[in-house]
Design an enzyme around this catalytic site. Structure first.
Site, short mmCIF file in Angstrom:
data_model
loop_
_atom_site.label_atom_id
_atom_site.label_comp_id
_atom_site.label_asym_id
_atom_site.label_seq_id
_atom_site.Cartn_x
_atom_site.Cartn_y
_atom_site.Cartn_z
N GLU A 158 112.01 103.77 -41.21
CA GLU A 158 110.05 103.71 -41.65
C GLU A 158 110.50 103.08 -42.65
O GLU A 158 110.51 103.68 -43.86
CB GLU A 158 109.21 104.31 -40.70
CG GLU A 158 107.71 104.27 -41.58
CD GLU A 158 106.99 104.26 -42.85
OE1 GLU A 158 106.99 102.50 -43.26
OE2 GLU A 158 106.49 104.98 -43.20
N CYS B 263 101.71 105.17 -52.56
CA CYS B 263 101.45 105.57 -50.88
C CYS B 263 101.19 103.81 -51.31
O CYS B 263 100.40 103.02 -51.50
CB CYS B 263 100.23 105.81 -50.71
SG CYS B 263 99.67 105.84 -49.44
#
Length: 594
Positions: free
Chosen positions: A298, A332
């Site tokens: 990922e 993030c």
């Protein structure tokens, strides 16, 4: 009607019993986790109470220690050892030994492990969030949303559905194998390895650990050198919960270190999960290829945030700023490319500007600021270089947020929320992953144009599409190359833990979370057995055993089984029966002649 009454009464009684059982609280023991050395400011030992000045221009990796500090204040937190190759292999061997015992554990025991964790998390939310905030610079609210809620959601999904998706799954046997029973079994792989980033240290550890342990595996997790302090505390929670259910020691391990530590882990485990940058992901793949170790990657993201002219501008602006700027301020990666229809371009910028002016960054634990600090050393310089490149190529800064009271030593750890307008795809800010509080806004005219723009990226993790027409938003999202799509929302997918998560292209491959992520921790085994054993067994038909007419018999058999026309299949079935009858007669005559 008399026939149905007993069934209705039984169903009602069953529902009442289920409801009453829900009122009985489960018997879940509490665990005690020592948190004396991670409690709030003012309680650290004197030797750890100084400001840490990390060396600039060189990596820590020349040291044998992982130094830890608060990015929001630069206060020193301590250090952890950088494990060598031999030490990593020893840890994996211990986990492998423990896993052989754990693989025999029941789902009842595994569910109890999850309930113990869930109970502790709910009762210690503030502690968990404060530790995450201190180690990464995020706000307490961001920690609650990204660390607590996502982890609790994953645990409750596993409690509710985990066993169902790991039990043998029966499949159809097809026409030729009607006399067989077919199923898929899901067995533990052994020891899973995970290398996780720093942006959500609690959830990044628990996410792969929960799936691995519930599916019967051991797991060794290398935490980021930028979040080792929090990671090692969270490991205590896992240890205490495992001990409470009698799990073998060393089933789960958390290790610290740098590149050497990670490389050793990749070459030692049965499956590798990596969450991080594309460049490091490629190195993981190269190392894993040496041992043919399967990997889930990922990697980076550059998600498109698309706003059509019929969207609710004020609502979407709130989502864009509150959901994107503040999260990215706490490191993030989320929406990083904003495409706004030309008819509402000015209105959207006006709304975003108004909101960003009220956004401020500052020390997260004070509770007075919308954004915290940038975790990575010198990352603010990288963000400013992206802004400068855009400005040099014609972009403009529409608005920048403000700073709160910052300590002199921590100024470089903050970056003001920034909105860029008049951007295009020649600028680095629209091509490279920023991982910071920057909103670059670009115009589009048609749906076809914005789809092409969204797909014009080497990253393909997710997208968000906003439109007053749900159907239109879905049509746009369906044509964007990515693994995750949100319709009239942003980043809500990850709260649905039944869904897989992952991307394509330079955003990686494989999935974690959901059924796919859970089964990715398993050896998937196909099993076939006789349905009516020993009454019916597989035998080679006698016409095939004979050389004469063997192919003709096989032709008839294929058409009988797979012919598109029912009449052709029936005609072929008669031919098959003739072959079998003739063969039986031939065998009978042969026996008589002897």
């Amino acid at each position: 009607m008399a026939f149905w009454w007993p069934l209705i009464v039984l169903a009602f009684a069953y529902a009442i019993c289920r409801f009453l059982l829900m009122l009985i609280p489960p018997n879940v023991p509490s665990i005690d986790v020592d948190a004396s050395d991670v409690l709030a400011h003012g309680k650290e030992t004197e030797e750890n109470s100084f400001i840490y000045i990390p060396p600039r221009g060189r990596s820590q990796q020349s040291d044998k220690k992982v130094q830890c500090y608060e990015p929001a204040t630069m206060k020193y937190l301590g250090y952890f050892p950088a494990l060598s190759t031999s030490e990593v292999k020893e840890r994996v061997a211990l986990s492998r030994k423990a896993q052989k015992t754990w693989a025999q554990s029941s789902f009842k025991v595994r569910r109890q492990f999850l309930r113990i964790l869930l109970k502790y998390i709910i009762e210690h939310q503030e502690l968990i969030c404060e530790v995450s905030s201190r180690d990464t610079g995020k706000t307490m609210v961001d920690a609650s949303l990204g660390e607590i809620m996502t982890t609790c959601e994953k645990i409750t999904w596993l409690l509710s559905e985990g066993e169902r998706w790991l039990k043998p799954e029966h499949r159809s046997s097809g026409r030729a194998m009607l006399h067989k029973v077919s199923r898929v079994e899901f067995h533990p792989l052994g020891v899973i390895g995970a290398i996780v980033p720093w942006n959500y240290p609690f959830h990044n550890i628990f996410n792969p650990m929960l799936a691995a342990v519930f599916s019967g595996n051991g797991i060794v997790i290398k935490v980021s050198e930028h979040a080792s302090w929090s990671g090692c505390f969270y490991f205590r929670i896992i240890q205490a919960a495992l001990a409470a259910v009698g799990a073998p020691e060393n089933l789960v391990d958390v290790i610290t270190g740098f590149a050497e530590t990670g490389e050793a882990l990749v070459s030692s485990v049965d499956k590798m999960i990596f969450v991080g940058s594309t460049a490091v992901g490629k190195m993981i793949m190269r190392n894993a290829a040496e041992t043919l170790t399967p990997v889930t990657l990922e990697l980076g993201g550059k998600d498109a945030f698309i706003i059509c002219e019929d969207a609710d501008v004020s609502h979407v602006a709130q989502v864009a700023v509150r959901g994107t700027l503040q999260s990215s301020g706490q490191n993030c990666a989320g929406a990083e490319r904003f495409y706004v229809h030309k008819d509402i371009y000015t209105a959207f910028i006006t709304q975003v500007t108004k909101i960003v002016k009220s956004v401020s960054a500052g020390p997260p634990l004070t509770g007075r600021y919308d954004m915290g600090a940038i975790c990575l050393q010198e990352h603010s310089e990288h963000l400013q270089s992206l802004v400068n490149d855009a400005l040099d190529k014609g972009a403009e800064i529409a608005v920048r947020g403000s700073f709160g009271h910052l300590g002199e030593d921590a100024v470089d750890q903050y970056f003001p929320p920034t909105v860029l307008i008049n951007v295009n795809h020649t600028m680095k800010i629209m091509k490279e992953e920023a991982f910071g509080p920057i909103i670059p806004i670009m115009q589009f005219s048609t749906d076809e144009e914005v789809i092409n723009l969204a797909n014009d990226s080497r990253y393909a993790l997710g997208c968000a599409v906003f439109s007053g027409s749900q159907r239109r938003a879905k049509q746009i999202a369906s044509q964007i190359q990515c693994g995750v799509a949100a319709i009239n929302d942003f980043a809500s997918n990850y709260m649905c833990q039944s869904l897989p998560f992952g991307g394509v292209k330079d955003s990686g491959f494989g999935r974690f979370a959901g059924i796919e992520g859970l089964r990715a921790c398993c050896l998937v085994k196909s099993v076939v057995e006789d349905r009516f054993w020993p009454l019916i067994k597989t035998k080679i038909p006698k016409p095939i055993q004979a050389t004469e007419n063997a192919f003709e018999f096989q032709e008839a058999l294929v058409e009988t089984l797979y012919g598109l026309n029912i009449w052709d299949r029936l005609r072929s079935l008669i031919d098959v029966l003739k072959f079998l009858t003739d063969q039986s007669s031939h065998v009978s005559r042969t026996r008589k002649s002897h």
